[in-house]
Design a protein around this motif. Structure first.
Motif, PDB file in Angstrom:
ATOM      1  N   GLY A   1       0.878  -1.258   0.155  1.00  0.00           N
ATOM      2  CA  GLY A   1       0.046  -0.078  -0.095  1.00  0.00           C
ATOM      3  C   GLY A   1       0.847   1.243   0.014  1.00  0.00           C
ATOM      4  N   ALA A   2       0.336   2.308  -0.282  1.00  0.00           N
ATOM      5  CA  ALA A   2       1.104   3.669  -0.583  1.00  0.00           C
ATOM      6  C   ALA A   2       1.494   4.229   0.902  1.00  0.00           C
ATOM      7  CB  ALA A   2       0.188   4.617  -1.232  1.00  0.00           C
ATOM      8  N   ASP A   3       0.437   3.614   1.913  1.00  0.00           N
ATOM      9  CA  ASP A   3       0.967   3.770   3.323  1.00  0.00           C
ATOM     10  C   ASP A   3       1.802   3.135   3.923  1.00  0.00           C
ATOM     11  OD1 ASP A   3      -0.624   1.399   3.394  1.00  0.00           O
ATOM     12  OD2 ASP A   3      -2.308   2.509   4.666  1.00  0.00           O
ATOM     13  N   GLY A   4       2.434   1.790   3.217  1.00  0.00           N
ATOM     14  CA  GLY A   4       3.485   1.189   3.515  1.00  0.00           C
ATOM     15  C   GLY A   4       2.735  -0.375   4.133  1.00  0.00           C
ATOM     16  N   SER A   5       1.415  -0.288   4.171  1.00  0.00           N
ATOM     17  CA  SER A   5       0.695  -1.769   4.709  1.00  0.00           C
ATOM     18  C   SER A   5       0.980  -2.618   3.752  1.00  0.00           C
ATOM     19  CB  SER A   5      -0.663  -1.335   4.756  1.00  0.00           C
ATOM     20  OG  SER A   5      -1.491  -1.138   3.469  1.00  0.00           O
ATOM     21  N   GLU A   6       0.842  -3.834   3.926  1.00  0.00           N
ATOM     22  CA  GLU A   6       1.116  -5.061   3.023  1.00  0.00           C
ATOM     23  C   GLU A   6       0.004  -6.146   3.140  1.00  0.00           C
ATOM     24  OE1 GLU A   6       5.387  -6.374   2.454  1.00  0.00           O
ATOM     25  OE2 GLU A   6       4.500  -8.323   3.195  1.00  0.00           O
ATOM     26  N   GLN A   7      -0.336  -6.714   2.050  1.00  0.00           N
ATOM     27  CA  GLN A   7      -1.261  -7.845   1.904  1.00  0.00           C
ATOM     28  C   GLN A   7      -0.462  -8.841   1.132  1.00  0.00           C
ATOM     29  OE1 GLN A   7      -5.542  -7.706   1.008  1.00  0.00           O
ATOM     30  NE2 GLN A   7      -5.355  -5.423   1.135  1.00  0.00           N
ATOM     31  N   ARG A   8      -0.649 -10.259   1.449  1.00  0.00           N
ATOM     32  CA  ARG A   8       0.072 -11.191   0.603  1.00  0.00           C
ATOM     33  C   ARG A   8      -0.959 -12.365   0.687  1.00  0.00           C
ATOM     34  NH1 ARG A   8       5.776 -12.133   0.534  1.00  0.00           N
ATOM     35  NH2 ARG A   8       6.745 -10.071   1.070  1.00  0.00           N
ATOM     36  N   ALA A   9      -0.813 -13.281  -0.541  1.00  0.00           N
ATOM     37  CA  ALA A   9      -1.442 -14.556  -0.875  1.00  0.00           C
ATOM     38  C   ALA A   9      -0.725 -15.365  -1.511  1.00  0.00           C
ATOM     39  CB  ALA A   9      -2.716 -13.984  -1.599  1.00  0.00           C
ATOM     40  N   LEU A  10      -0.842 -16.750  -1.135  1.00  0.00           N
ATOM     41  CA  LEU A  10       0.010 -17.591  -1.744  1.00  0.00           C
ATOM     42  C   LEU A  10      -0.681 -17.914  -3.122  1.00  0.00           C
ATOM     43  CD1 LEU A  10       2.458 -19.615  -1.925  1.00  0.00           C
ATOM     44  CD2 LEU A  10       0.605 -21.357  -0.734  1.00  0.00           C
ATOM     45  N   VAL A  11       0.044 -17.803  -4.277  1.00  0.00           N
ATOM     46  CA  VAL A  11      -0.590 -18.400  -5.583  1.00  0.00           C
ATOM     47  C   VAL A  11      -0.473 -19.869  -5.570  1.00  0.00           C
ATOM     48  CG1 VAL A  11      -0.794 -18.117  -7.910  1.00  0.00           C
ATOM     49  CG2 VAL A  11      -0.417 -16.184  -6.789  1.00  0.00           C
ATOM     50  N   HIS A  12       0.820 -20.293  -5.465  1.00  0.00           N
ATOM     51  CA  HIS A  12       1.383 -21.594  -5.646  1.00  0.00           C
ATOM     52  C   HIS A  12       2.735 -21.899  -4.976  1.00  0.00           C
ATOM     53  CE1 HIS A  12       0.101 -25.887  -6.529  1.00  0.00           C
ATOM     54  NE2 HIS A  12       1.293 -26.016  -7.299  1.00  0.00           N
ATOM     55  N   ASP A  13       2.834 -22.845  -4.249  1.00  0.00           N
ATOM     56  CA  ASP A  13       4.019 -23.448  -4.036  1.00  0.00           C
ATOM     57  C   ASP A  13       4.412 -24.419  -5.083  1.00  0.00           C
ATOM     58  OD1 ASP A  13       6.316 -24.005  -2.735  1.00  0.00           O
ATOM     59  OD2 ASP A  13       5.454 -24.250  -0.653  1.00  0.00           O
ATOM     60  N   PHE A  14       5.280 -24.180  -6.016  1.00  0.00           N
ATOM     61  CA  PHE A  14       5.605 -25.052  -7.150  1.00  0.00           C
ATOM     62  C   PHE A  14       6.715 -26.049  -6.663  1.00  0.00           C
ATOM     63  CE2 PHE A  14       3.524 -23.318 -10.991  1.00  0.00           C
ATOM     64  CZ  PHE A  14       3.143 -21.834 -10.648  1.00  0.00           C
ATOM     65  N   ALA A  15       6.032 -27.163  -7.120  1.00  0.00           N
ATOM     66  CA  ALA A  15       7.184 -28.235  -7.034  1.00  0.00           C
ATOM     67  C   ALA A  15       7.893 -28.640  -8.161  1.00  0.00           C
ATOM     68  CB  ALA A  15       6.479 -29.727  -6.659  1.00  0.00           C
ATOM     69  N   GLY A  16       7.510 -28.031  -9.237  1.00  0.00           N
ATOM     70  CA  GLY A  16       8.226 -28.129 -10.739  1.00  0.00           C
ATOM     71  C   GLY A  16       7.808 -26.947 -11.506  1.00  0.00           C
ATOM     72  N   PRO A  17       8.163 -26.982 -12.797  1.00  0.00           N
ATOM     73  CA  PRO A  17       7.775 -25.999 -13.749  1.00  0.00           C
ATOM     74  C   PRO A  17       6.427 -25.840 -13.927  1.00  0.00           C
ATOM     75  CG  PRO A  17       9.102 -27.725 -14.874  1.00  0.00           C
ATOM     76  CD  PRO A  17       8.992 -28.469 -13.403  1.00  0.00           C
ATOM     77  N   GLY A  18       5.822 -24.577 -14.279  1.00  0.00           N
ATOM     78  CA  GLY A  18       4.568 -24.096 -14.636  1.00  0.00           C
ATOM     79  C   GLY A  18       4.439 -22.866 -15.043  1.00  0.00           C
ATOM     80  N   VAL A  19       3.073 -22.347 -15.029  1.00  0.00           N
ATOM     81  CA  VAL A  19       2.936 -20.810 -15.471  1.00  0.00           C
ATOM     82  C   VAL A  19       2.147 -20.188 -14.289  1.00  0.00           C
ATOM     83  CG1 VAL A  19       3.214 -21.406 -17.960  1.00  0.00           C
ATOM     84  CG2 VAL A  19       1.042 -21.729 -16.645  1.00  0.00           C
ATOM     85  N   VAL A  20       1.989 -18.939 -14.451  1.00  0.00           N
ATOM     86  CA  VAL A  20       1.433 -18.197 -13.486  1.00  0.00           C
ATOM     87  C   VAL A  20       1.163 -16.790 -14.230  1.00  0.00           C
ATOM     88  CG1 VAL A  20       3.381 -16.943 -12.406  1.00  0.00           C
ATOM     89  CG2 VAL A  20       1.325 -17.403 -11.149  1.00  0.00           C
ATOM     90  N   GLN A  21      -0.022 -16.335 -13.828  1.00  0.00           N
ATOM     91  CA  GLN A  21      -0.452 -14.841 -14.542  1.00  0.00           C
ATOM     92  C   GLN A  21      -1.002 -14.135 -13.395  1.00  0.00           C
ATOM     93  OE1 GLN A  21      -3.108 -14.326 -17.625  1.00  0.00           O
ATOM     94  NE2 GLN A  21      -4.633 -15.796 -16.886  1.00  0.00           N
ATOM     95  N   GLY A  22      -1.011 -12.659 -13.267  1.00  0.00           N
ATOM     96  CA  GLY A  22      -1.553 -11.763 -12.558  1.00  0.00           C
ATOM     97  C   GLY A  22      -2.521 -10.819 -13.249  1.00  0.00           C
TER      98      GLY A  22
END
Ligand code: NAP
Ligand code: MG
Length: 400
Positions: A158-179
């Motif tokens: 956030g512009a105020d320095g706050s933060e949010q996190r969410a796990l997309v995936h814990d990859f064990a091997g190759p793959g793809v990701v998009q935001g």
């Protein structure tokens, strides 16, 4: 007869391949003999986009903000094959994507209904208009190939320095990701243009997303529509005798196949892209679908919903006869000219646009059409015309 005078120029966005050929014939035969055409010309042909490092696309969108109304020819969205074919400096982005990102807004696509071209879905009696949100989601994504084991997270700082996190995936091997992302402002203006358009057309509005799976992202769309309906439109809709109806996208698809048509179907960006091709094909032909981008700031960009008809262009280049349907491109011109006439108070221009549309439809209904329609028409013994002769036939209908 004196030509109809224009006040403000249209933004003219030229394009590629067969539609570029059609573009010129339409101007020469159907517009310029009758209208003292004023345009600000931008060449969005792939070669010129490459020469200008795609600046011309941005310039044309900026011109649309300045002048208000644009008419656009279909353009190539480069892929690897096009990069090689045209020797491109890079794989430029979709011009439509670039323009939509600058103008924001909603794309309304409606089939052009003519007698003798019957929908494949027997119960459809009236056109179904798709309202496609034109901003964000997968069209403004950022994506990565994941080479091997590792964790992908979404991080908001956030512009105020706050933060949010969410796990997309814990990859064990190759793959793809998009935001992907969208904006409350853009969804709000999407909703508003849909409610306004439904009121103007006096047609029910349907909206559907996948909010059962996407409990935050798609749900936000659903909530914004629901709140706006309750606060601003419920009374107006009831007074107009029309309905707003929300359902899951799967349910919507099933219901649409059993409906009579005659409503507006609001779709998220990707759904609208895919479903409009399905609807236009089911209504008869890709070449019989109009498309207009309506921005929340009151800018309009008219185009055909189909592409550059590459297969026909290669035949054309070999000197073979083509029978490419120009109806959607003609309606892009009439849409833009009519809107310019409305905004500038030129009733003759509005009237001309209406007459050109009528001439186009009655030419087809008289049995003269391009191959795509001749193949599917229920009219007896249709005459299949080539690309140019079809446009000339419309001209003679218009002149009589
Ligand atoms: P397309 O131009 O939409 O044509 C696909 C097929 O549909 C044609 O081969 C033709 O079938 C039929 N068709 C489409 N429009 C027609 C018309 N006006 N008259 C008669 N038949 C028509 O798609 P594409 O050939 O796959 O794509 C060509 C290029 O267009 C691509 O580079 C793509 O990036 C671009 N594109 C641009 C836009 C846009 O600017 N709005 C939209 C979509 C695609 P038959 O061959 O069977 O006759
Ligand atoms: Mg599409």
């Amino acid at each position: 007869m004196a030509k109809i005078e224009m006040k403000t120029p249209l933004v003219e966005m030229d394009g590629d391949e067969m539609t570029r050929i059609i573009w010129q014939i339409i101007k020469d035969e159907l517009v310029c003999p009758f209208v003292d055409l004023k345009t600000e010309y931008y060449d969005l042909g792939l070669k010129h986009r490459d020469e200008t490092d795609d600046q011309v696309t941005v310039d044309s969108a900026e011109a649309t903000k300045r002048l208000g109304v644009a008419v656009k020819c279909a353009t190539i969205t480069p892929n690897a094959a096009r990069v090689e074919e045209y020797g491109l400096k890079q794989m430029w982005k979709s011009p439509n994507g670039t323009i939509r990102a600058i103008l924001d807004g909603t794309v309304f696509r409606a089939p052009i209904v003519v007698k003798g071209i019957e929908p494949m879905v027997r119960c459809w009696k009236k056109p179904i208009t798709i309202a496609r949100h034109a901003y964000g989601d997968v069209y403004k994504n950022s994506e990565l190939r994941i080479p091997g084991p590792g964790k992908v997270e979404l991080v908001y700082t956030g512009a105020d320095g706050s933060e949010q996190r969410a796990l997309v995936h814990d990859f064990a091997g190759p793959g793809v990701v998009q935001g992907v992302h969208n904006l409350d402002d853009s969804i709000t203006s999407f909703a508003r243009s849909c409610f306004e358009y439904a009121l103007a057309q006096r047609q029910d509005l349907w909206f559907a997303t996948k909010d059962t799976i996407s409990k935050t992202y798609d749900h936000r769309f659903k909530d914004i529509f629901a709140d706006m309906y309750a606060n601003d439109y419920k009374d107006k809709f009831e007074a107009a005798g029309i309905e707003y109806f929300y359902t899951l996208i799967d349910d919507a698809v099933a219901r649409i196949m059993r409906s009579e048509g005659g409503f507006i179907w609001a779709c998220k960006n990707y759904d609208g892209d895919v479903m409009s091709d399905m609807l236009s094909s089911a209504f008869g032909s890709l070449a019989m679908m109009t498309s207009v981008l309506v921005s929340p700031h009151g800018y309009f960009e008219y185009e055909a919903a189909h592409g550059t008809v590459q297969r026909h262009y290669y035949k054309y280049l070999k000197g073979e006869e083509t029978s490419t349907n120009s109806v959607a491109t003609i309606f892009a011109w009439t849409g833009a000219l009519r809107k310019r006439g409305e905004l500038d108070g030129i009733p003759e221009l509005v009237d001309f646009a209406n007459r050109l549309e009528k001439a186009t439809i009655s030419t087809i209904e008289s049995g003269r059409m391009t191959g795509d329609l001749a193949r599917i028409t229920t009219l007896p013994e249709p005459t299949k015309l080539n690309t140019r002769d079809f446009i000339l036939a419309i001209r003679s209908t218009l002149e009589s």
